[in-house]
Write a protein that holds these residues in place. Structure first.
Motif, PDB file in Angstrom:
ATOM      1  N   SER A   1      13.730   6.178   4.056  1.00  0.00           N
ATOM      2  CA  SER A   1      12.473   6.035   3.314  1.00  0.00           C
ATOM      3  C   SER A   1      12.721   5.557   1.889  1.00  0.00           C
ATOM      4  N   MET A   2      13.748   6.111   1.243  1.00  0.00           N
ATOM      5  CA  MET A   2      14.095   5.696  -0.116  1.00  0.00           C
ATOM      6  C   MET A   2      14.524   4.234  -0.134  1.00  0.00           C
ATOM      7  N   LYS A   3      15.348   3.852   0.828  1.00  0.00           N
ATOM      8  CA  LYS A   3      15.826   2.474   0.902  1.00  0.00           C
ATOM      9  C   LYS A   3      14.675   1.497   1.099  1.00  0.00           C
ATOM     10  N   SER A   4      13.693   1.897   1.890  1.00  0.00           N
ATOM     11  CA  SER A   4      12.553   1.003   2.144  1.00  0.00           C
ATOM     12  C   SER A   4      11.748   0.754   0.876  1.00  0.00           C
ATOM     13  N   MET A   5      11.781   1.709  -0.050  1.00  0.00           N
ATOM     14  CA  MET A   5      11.080   1.529  -1.324  1.00  0.00           C
ATOM     15  C   MET A   5      11.889   0.667  -2.291  1.00  0.00           C
ATOM     16  N   LEU A   6      13.208   0.774  -2.217  1.00  0.00           N
ATOM     17  CA  LEU A   6      14.079   0.091  -3.171  1.00  0.00           C
ATOM     18  C   LEU A   6      14.392  -1.351  -2.772  1.00  0.00           C
ATOM     19  N   GLU A   7      14.548  -1.604  -1.504  1.00  0.00           N
ATOM     20  CA  GLU A   7      15.017  -2.908  -1.025  1.00  0.00           C
ATOM     21  C   GLU A   7      14.151  -4.104  -1.402  1.00  0.00           C
ATOM     22  N   PRO A   8      12.823  -3.949  -1.562  1.00  0.00           N
ATOM     23  CA  PRO A   8      11.995  -5.116  -1.932  1.00  0.00           C
ATOM     24  C   PRO A   8      12.334  -5.747  -3.270  1.00  0.00           C
ATOM     25  N   VAL A   9      13.271  -5.180  -4.011  1.00  0.00           N
ATOM     26  CA  VAL A   9      13.692  -5.791  -5.273  1.00  0.00           C
ATOM     27  C   VAL A   9      14.193  -7.215  -5.047  1.00  0.00           C
ATOM     28  N   SER A  10      14.645  -7.495  -3.841  1.00  0.00           N
ATOM     29  CA  SER A  10      15.172  -8.825  -3.537  1.00  0.00           C
ATOM     30  C   SER A  10      14.093  -9.810  -3.097  1.00  0.00           C
ATOM     31  N   GLU A  11      12.842  -9.358  -3.041  1.00  0.00           N
ATOM     32  CA  GLU A  11      11.774 -10.205  -2.524  1.00  0.00           C
ATOM     33  C   GLU A  11      10.736 -10.591  -3.577  1.00  0.00           C
ATOM     34  N   LEU A  12      10.989 -10.250  -4.835  1.00  0.00           N
ATOM     35  CA  LEU A  12      10.002 -10.485  -5.891  1.00  0.00           C
ATOM     36  C   LEU A  12       9.847 -11.975  -6.179  1.00  0.00           C
ATOM     37  N   LYS A  13       8.572 -12.419  -6.265  1.00  0.00           N
ATOM     38  CA  LYS A  13       8.301 -13.841  -6.503  1.00  0.00           C
ATOM     39  C   LYS A  13       7.359 -14.079  -7.682  1.00  0.00           C
ATOM     40  N   SER A  14       6.831 -13.017  -8.266  1.00  0.00           N
ATOM     41  CA  SER A  14       5.906 -13.188  -9.387  1.00  0.00           C
ATOM     42  C   SER A  14       5.948 -11.955 -10.279  1.00  0.00           C
ATOM     43  N   VAL A  15       5.372 -12.103 -11.462  1.00  0.00           N
ATOM     44  CA  VAL A  15       5.281 -10.968 -12.386  1.00  0.00           C
ATOM     45  C   VAL A  15       4.447  -9.857 -11.755  1.00  0.00           C
ATOM     46  N   THR A  16       3.426 -10.247 -11.013  1.00  0.00           N
ATOM     47  CA  THR A  16       2.585  -9.256 -10.330  1.00  0.00           C
ATOM     48  C   THR A  16       3.402  -8.462  -9.321  1.00  0.00           C
ATOM     49  N   ASP A  17       4.259  -9.164  -8.571  1.00  0.00           N
ATOM     50  CA  ASP A  17       5.148  -8.481  -7.618  1.00  0.00           C
ATOM     51  C   ASP A  17       6.044  -7.485  -8.351  1.00  0.00           C
ATOM     52  N   LEU A  18       6.599  -7.934  -9.475  1.00  0.00           N
ATOM     53  CA  LEU A  18       7.503  -7.097 -10.263  1.00  0.00           C
ATOM     54  C   LEU A  18       6.792  -5.842 -10.751  1.00  0.00           C
ATOM     55  N   GLN A  19       5.613  -6.023 -11.307  1.00  0.00           N
ATOM     56  CA  GLN A  19       4.863  -4.878 -11.830  1.00  0.00           C
ATOM     57  C   GLN A  19       4.476  -3.907 -10.728  1.00  0.00           C
ATOM     58  N   GLN A  20       4.057  -4.434  -9.603  1.00  0.00           N
ATOM     59  CA  GLN A  20       3.669  -3.576  -8.490  1.00  0.00           C
ATOM     60  C   GLN A  20       4.875  -2.812  -7.949  1.00  0.00           C
ATOM     61  N   TYR A  21       6.016  -3.478  -7.855  1.00  0.00           N
ATOM     62  CA  TYR A  21       7.244  -2.853  -7.360  1.00  0.00           C
ATOM     63  C   TYR A  21       7.626  -1.663  -8.245  1.00  0.00           C
ATOM     64  N   LEU A  22       7.613  -1.887  -9.557  1.00  0.00           N
ATOM     65  CA  LEU A  22       8.001  -0.832 -10.496  1.00  0.00           C
ATOM     66  C   LEU A  22       6.978   0.299 -10.522  1.00  0.00           C
ATOM     67  N   GLN A  23       5.704  -0.051 -10.442  1.00  0.00           N
ATOM     68  CA  GLN A  23       4.659   0.973 -10.439  1.00  0.00           C
ATOM     69  C   GLN A  23       4.756   1.868  -9.209  1.00  0.00           C
ATOM     70  N   GLU A  24       5.124   1.289  -8.081  1.00  0.00           N
ATOM     71  CA  GLU A  24       5.229   2.074  -6.847  1.00  0.00           C
ATOM     72  C   GLU A  24       6.418   3.034  -6.894  1.00  0.00           C
ATOM     73  N   LEU A  25       7.366   2.766  -7.778  1.00  0.00           N
ATOM     74  CA  LEU A  25       8.520   3.656  -7.916  1.00  0.00           C
ATOM     75  C   LEU A  25       8.280   4.787  -8.920  1.00  0.00           C
ATOM     76  N   GLU A  26       7.309   4.600  -9.809  1.00  0.00           N
ATOM     77  CA  GLU A  26       7.073   5.580 -10.872  1.00  0.00           C
ATOM     78  C   GLU A  26       6.825   7.004 -10.370  1.00  0.00           C
ATOM     79  N   PRO A  27       6.107   7.201  -9.263  1.00  0.00           N
ATOM     80  CA  PRO A  27       5.893   8.579  -8.793  1.00  0.00           C
ATOM     81  C   PRO A  27       7.200   9.279  -8.373  1.00  0.00           C
ATOM     82  N   TYR A  28       8.260   8.513  -8.236  1.00  0.00           N
ATOM     83  CA  TYR A  28       9.523   9.089  -7.764  1.00  0.00           C
ATOM     84  C   TYR A  28      10.539   9.280  -8.893  1.00  0.00           C
ATOM     85  N   LEU A  29      10.051   9.178 -10.135  1.00  0.00           N
ATOM     86  CA  LEU A  29      10.926   9.411 -11.277  1.00  0.00           C
ATOM     87  C   LEU A  29      11.115  10.912 -11.491  1.00  0.00           C
TER      88      LEU A  29
END
Length: 216
Positions: A55-83
């Motif tokens: 489950s953790m890997k599935s959240m982290l792995e999309p780092v290699s699929e980012l194509k826009s600033v929106t993707d980047l922001q969404q990726y990081l925001q989805e990780l924030e609850p797990y800090l």
């Protein structure tokens, strides 16, 4: 839903690798080179969590699929609850850590977002003192020392970023064998702004080594 598993310094590494992956997508035209950059970003992120669940890997792995600033922001925001938050500390606990300092000036703890804290630090301009608090395996440790502003930028020994620094000098509890009546001073250059340092830090090894040299 996973329990929080990402520490602040690890989150900073993830941000750095996410930005590198996105920059690669924008600037690299060779598919093989781009694939290598993206694979490297993903590998470095996963290396931070050798015991990660599927489950953790599935959240982290999309780092290699980012194509826009929106993707980047969404990726990081989805990780924030797990800090993982820096453990909540009270004013009473801080005073106990620095009990010899009767006029201890404390930071406003209510203004701190502990999700983005690897270590707590603040300065008291009146006494020219800097204070550092760290969570060492579930136990708070604190060190204090003199700080001298350098009025210039250089590389901080904690975050290794080019920032405005101060020379922080603390007295080690261990006395030199050659002269037991004297005390050993331990110093290094650290960010004047602890908030910025916490935004930059990607490894706590240097900080832990410094704290150990003061307390041991």
């Amino acid at each position: 839903m996973c329990e929080p598993f990402i520490r602040n310094y690890q989150y900073n590494v993830i941000k750095s690798q996410a930005n590198a992956a996105l920059q690669g997508f924008r600037t690299i035209s060779d598919p093989k080179v781009l694939e290598s950059v993206r694979f490297s970003a993903q590998s470095r992120v996963l290396e931070l969590f050798p015991n990660a669940t599927a489950s953790m890997k599935s959240m982290l792995e999309p780092v290699s699929e980012l194509k826009s600033v929106t993707d980047l922001q969404q990726y990081l925001q989805e990780l924030e609850p797990y800090l993982i938050e820096f453990p909540r500390i009270t004013e009473g606990q801080l005073r106990k850590l620095f009990k010899k300092n009767k006029k201890l000036k404390l930071p406003d703890l209510s203004q701190i977002d502990f999700r983005y804290v690897s270590y707590l630090s603040w300065t008291d301009i009146a006494t020219n003192k800097m204070f550092i608090v760290y969570d060492a395996d579930g136990q708070f440790v604190g060190i204090e020392g003199r700080f001298t502003e350098t009025n210039k930028k250089n590389y901080c020994f904690v975050c290794n970023k080019f920032e405005k620094l101060a020379l922080f000098s603390a007295i080690s509890k261990k006395r030199p064998e050659s002269s037991p009546d004297n005390y050993k001073s331990v110093g290094n250059y650290i960010c004047m702004n602890g908030h910025e340092c916490n935004k930059n830090i990607t490894d706590v090894a240097s900080l832990e080594k410094f704290i150990s040299s003061v307390l041991s």
